[in-house]
Enzyme design. Structure first.
Site, PDB file in Angstrom:
ATOM      1  N   ASN A  37       0.812  -1.216   0.000  1.00  0.00           N
ATOM      2  CA  ASN A  37       0.000   0.000   0.000  1.00  0.00           C
ATOM      3  C   ASN A  37       0.847   1.269   0.000  1.00  0.00           C
ATOM      4  OD1 ASN A  37      -2.411   1.340  -0.012  1.00  0.00           O
ATOM      5  ND2 ASN A  37      -3.048   0.711   2.049  1.00  0.00           N
ATOM      6  N   HIS A 122     -15.126  -5.154  10.120  1.00  0.00           N
ATOM      7  CA  HIS A 122     -14.836  -3.851  10.722  1.00  0.00           C
ATOM      8  C   HIS A 122     -16.147  -3.095  10.960  1.00  0.00           C
ATOM      9  CE1 HIS A 122     -10.473  -3.223   9.096  1.00  0.00           C
ATOM     10  NE2 HIS A 122     -10.653  -4.432   9.585  1.00  0.00           N
ATOM     11  N   ARG A 147     -14.481  -6.125  14.752  1.00  0.00           N
ATOM     12  CA  ARG A 147     -13.542  -5.112  15.231  1.00  0.00           C
ATOM     13  C   ARG A 147     -14.287  -3.798  15.354  1.00  0.00           C
ATOM     14  NH1 ARG A 147      -8.485  -2.342  11.884  1.00  0.00           N
ATOM     15  NH2 ARG A 147     -10.060  -0.756  11.476  1.00  0.00           N
ATOM     16  N   TYR A 159      -8.123   6.826  13.246  1.00  0.00           N
ATOM     17  CA  TYR A 159      -7.816   5.643  12.446  1.00  0.00           C
ATOM     18  C   TYR A 159      -9.039   4.714  12.406  1.00  0.00           C
ATOM     19  CZ  TYR A 159      -6.790   0.971  11.285  1.00  0.00           C
ATOM     20  OH  TYR A 159      -6.904  -0.249  10.700  1.00  0.00           O
ATOM     21  N   ASP A 210      -8.123  -2.332  17.125  1.00  0.00           N
ATOM     22  CA  ASP A 210      -6.797  -2.055  16.557  1.00  0.00           C
ATOM     23  C   ASP A 210      -6.259  -0.750  17.131  1.00  0.00           C
ATOM     24  OD1 ASP A 210      -4.543  -1.866  15.001  1.00  0.00           O
ATOM     25  OD2 ASP A 210      -5.571  -2.156  13.084  1.00  0.00           O
ATOM     26  N   HIS A 212      -3.308   0.322  16.347  1.00  0.00           N
ATOM     27  CA  HIS A 212      -2.539   0.836  15.205  1.00  0.00           C
ATOM     28  C   HIS A 212      -1.246   1.530  15.623  1.00  0.00           C
ATOM     29  CE1 HIS A 212      -2.343   1.845  10.864  1.00  0.00           C
ATOM     30  NE2 HIS A 212      -3.192   0.846  10.768  1.00  0.00           N
ATOM     31  N   GLU A 236      -4.886  -5.158  18.895  1.00  0.00           N
ATOM     32  CA  GLU A 236      -3.933  -5.322  17.796  1.00  0.00           C
ATOM     33  C   GLU A 236      -2.920  -4.192  17.785  1.00  0.00           C
ATOM     34  OE1 GLU A 236      -6.100  -5.621  14.146  1.00  0.00           O
ATOM     35  OE2 GLU A 236      -4.454  -4.795  12.970  1.00  0.00           O
ATOM     36  N   GLU A 262       1.029  -7.047  11.069  1.00  0.00           N
ATOM     37  CA  GLU A 262       0.622  -6.731   9.699  1.00  0.00           C
ATOM     38  C   GLU A 262       1.716  -5.999   8.927  1.00  0.00           C
ATOM     39  OE1 GLU A 262      -2.981  -4.491  10.642  1.00  0.00           O
ATOM     40  OE2 GLU A 262      -2.013  -2.684   9.913  1.00  0.00           O
ATOM     41  N   ARG A 283      -0.060 -11.659  12.643  1.00  0.00           N
ATOM     42  CA  ARG A 283      -0.878 -11.059  11.580  1.00  0.00           C
ATOM     43  C   ARG A 283      -0.160 -10.897  10.240  1.00  0.00           C
ATOM     44  NH1 ARG A 283      -5.268  -8.898  11.652  1.00  0.00           N
ATOM     45  NH2 ARG A 283      -4.802  -6.875  10.729  1.00  0.00           N
ATOM     46  N   HIS A 312      -3.793 -10.419   8.490  1.00  0.00           N
ATOM     47  CA  HIS A 312      -4.245  -9.147   7.945  1.00  0.00           C
ATOM     48  C   HIS A 312      -5.056  -9.407   6.673  1.00  0.00           C
ATOM     49  CE1 HIS A 312      -2.704  -4.971   6.407  1.00  0.00           C
ATOM     50  NE2 HIS A 312      -3.835  -4.832   7.053  1.00  0.00           N
ATOM     51  N   ASP A 316      -6.263  -3.501   1.009  1.00  0.00           N
ATOM     52  CA  ASP A 316      -5.032  -3.283   0.245  1.00  0.00           C
ATOM     53  C   ASP A 316      -4.298  -4.593  -0.057  1.00  0.00           C
ATOM     54  OD1 ASP A 316      -4.924  -2.129   3.158  1.00  0.00           O
ATOM     55  OD2 ASP A 316      -2.903  -2.891   2.840  1.00  0.00           O
ATOM     56  N   GLU A 339      -8.965 -11.602   9.112  1.00  0.00           N
ATOM     57  CA  GLU A 339      -9.618 -10.303   8.894  1.00  0.00           C
ATOM     58  C   GLU A 339     -10.320 -10.288   7.538  1.00  0.00           C
ATOM     59  OE1 GLU A 339      -6.864  -6.995   8.668  1.00  0.00           O
ATOM     60  OE2 GLU A 339      -8.392  -5.566   9.309  1.00  0.00           O
ATOM     61  N   TRP A 402       1.358   6.451  12.523  1.00  0.00           N
ATOM     62  CA  TRP A 402      -0.030   6.491  12.051  1.00  0.00           C
ATOM     63  C   TRP A 402      -0.740   5.204  12.426  1.00  0.00           C
ATOM     64  CZ3 TRP A 402      -2.347   3.399   8.089  1.00  0.00           C
ATOM     65  CH2 TRP A 402      -3.720   3.706   7.906  1.00  0.00           C
TER      66      TRP A 402
HETATM   67  O1  EZ4 Z   1      -4.047   0.287   8.231  1.00  0.00           O
HETATM   68  O2  EZ4 Z   1      -3.947  -2.168   5.655  1.00  0.00           O
HETATM   69  O3  EZ4 Z   1      -5.940  -4.054  10.653  1.00  0.00           O
HETATM   70  N1  EZ4 Z   1      -5.932  -3.445   9.658  1.00  0.00           N
HETATM   71  C1  EZ4 Z   1      -5.207  -2.362   9.422  1.00  0.00           C
HETATM   72  C2  EZ4 Z   1      -5.249  -1.787   8.045  1.00  0.00           C
HETATM   73  C3  EZ4 Z   1      -3.990  -1.001   7.709  1.00  0.00           C
HETATM   74  C4  EZ4 Z   1      -3.826  -0.902   6.224  1.00  0.00           C
HETATM   75  C5  EZ4 Z   1      -2.504  -0.282   5.843  1.00  0.00           C
HETATM   76  O4  EZ4 Z   1      -2.238  -0.440   4.503  1.00  0.00           O
HETATM   77  O5  EZ4 Z   1      -4.540  -1.889  10.311  1.00  0.00           O
HETATM   78  O6  EZ4 Z   1      -6.398  -0.995   7.884  1.00  0.00           O
HETATM   79 CO    CO Z   2      -4.224  -3.294  11.842  1.00  0.00          CO
END
Ligand code: EZ4
Ligand code: CO
Length: 402
Positions: A37, A122, A147, A159, A210, A212, A236, A262, A283, A312, A316, A339, A402
């Site tokens: 991605n 999600h 999730r 996010y 998540d 993140h 996660e 991931e 993941r 994951h 993407d 997922e 991020w």
């Molecule tokens: O942010 O795949 O758990 N899923 C994630 C995704 C990631 C994207 C990044 O390319 O964290 O949404």
């Molecule tokens: Co994630």
């Protein structure tokens, strides 16, 4: 059998995908996903300029030797670009193998250990009430695991929650956008969110969240501890994972299960996490982790330490990776969960496939190989468009994860 030709296809039916097609003198071809991605063209160059020329003339059944040739033989090892390129080749070779033997890939991995693959969806919303509506919607669709992410006061973007009314898609066309981040309101918000979800939906639903990569280890310990009454399936990516020792601190503070990986591309990214039993779910994806050849070994290693898979499966990763993941998930013993972020209709049309969703589970289908194709004519209608993941800054402007 010999590989006679290989080429890449980059298309953007809703978002960018990189697909590798390997052709043979038996008239059989295989497909692999090499999508990374926001860095798709780097993988494209790595494949076209450096790997494909070395592939021509090889026997596509030699998946182990070809994997070693591109990993060990390159001298330069690991890294997301390299491993996504190797992953694309490996997936395409397993697809060819299955088609040549006229059997689904799961039969080459030990056969089916289960009928279906439990997937999680999600659910998200700008605030808690809207997130709860989305949980109800996904429950209605049959999902057994969901999730949950929601916006909260203090931050304009969060996010996992779409900015507008459309579906959530992590990459955005154009150059990277910037999002803001503040830890303290987030840490206060998440336990309230999950208290509300449990109150409304009871104990049966599996719930995931998540983080993140946004927290420090001790902050993650606090969050995990405060979420314990709500019995999450996992949290996660609580903290960035370059320093694997961080997870010892999290483990010492909470019994909430942890999922990581991931962004990993090698078993060495998770070696300490697994052998110290600091995580519960791995993941890493088939594309980014170097394909079925590499992930089968990683999963078997993880099994020794009670670590299960939770691959994951964001949009993407193309339907080629999704298909491969489902064959893998149905076959290996230590599967945990998969997922599932459904692809856009345009994506599904460009990649016709045999896998399907039913009542909270996904099934790889029984077509030979991976059971997914690429409509190259249709793909031409969707040329590559520059797109990036966002970057994050703390409220004082400091760049953060991020
Ligand atoms: O942010 O795949 O758990 N899923 C994630 C995704 C990631 C994207 C990044 O390319 O964290 O949404
Ligand atoms: Co994630």
């Amino acid at each position: 059998m010999k590989i006679t030709n290989a080429y890449i296809n980059v298309t953007s039916p809703g978002r960018n995908f990189l697909t590798l097609k390997i052709e043979t003198d038996a008239g059989i071809y295989g497909l692999g996903d090499g999508t990374l991605n926001g860095r798709e063209l780097a993988v494209a160059s790595y494949l076209s300029d450096h790997l494909i020329p070395c592939l021509i003339g090889r026997d596509p059944f030699q998946t182990e030797d070809i994997w070693q040739y591109f990993y060990r033989g390159a001298y330069w090892r690991r890294g997301p670009v390299t491993m996504a390129a190797i992953g694309a080749i490996d997936l395409a070779l397993w697809d060819i193998k299955g088609k040549a033997l006229n059997t689904p890939v799961y039969n080459l991995l030990g056969g089916r250990s289960r009928e279906g693959v439990m997937v999680y969806a999600h659910a998200n919303g700008k605030d808690i009430d809207r997130a709860l509506e989305d949980v109800a919607h996904h429950k209605e669709l049959g999902y057994k695991a969901i999730r949950v992410q929601s916006g909260f006061s203090g931050l304009s973007t969060v996010y996992g929650v779409p900015k507008g009314s459309g579906r959530y898609e992590p990459a955005e066309r154009g150059l990277p956008s910037e999002q803001d981040w503040a830890t303290e309101p987030y840490l206060r918000h998440v336990p309230v969110l999950f208290a509300r979800v449990r109150e409304e939906f009871g104990e049966e639903l599996h719930l995931l969240h998540d983080c993140h990569h946004r927290l420090t280890p001790i902050e993650a310990g606090r969050l995990g501890k405060e979420l314990e009454p709500f019995h999450l399936f996992w949290i996660e990516d609580p903290t960035p994972a370059e320093l694997q020792d961080s997870f010892r601190i999290i483990r010492e503070h909470t019994t909430t299960p942890i999922a990581v990986g991931e962004v990993f591309n090698s078993i060495w990214d998770a070696h300490d996490l697994i052998r110290n039993q600091w995580i519960d779910y791995l993941r890493m994806t088939l594309t980014h982790g170097g394909g079925i050849t590499a992930l089968k070994k990683a999963a078997d290693f993880a099994a020794l330490y009670h670590v299960r898979t939770g691959f994951h499966g964001a949009t993407d990763l193309s339907p080629v990776c999704m298909a491969a993941a489902l064959h893998f998930d149905v076959a290996i013993h230590n599967f945990g969960i998969q997922e599932h972020m459904p692809h856009a209709d345009e994506t599904d049309a460009v990649f016709p496939h045999h896998y399907f969703f039913k009542d909270g589970y996904m099934f790889p289908g029984d077509a030979p190989g991976l059971g997914v194709d690429l409509d190259e004519k249709l793909a031409e209608k969707y040329p590559y468009q520059r797109a990036y993941l966002p970057v994050s800054r703390k409220l004082d402007g400091t760049l953060t994860d991020w």
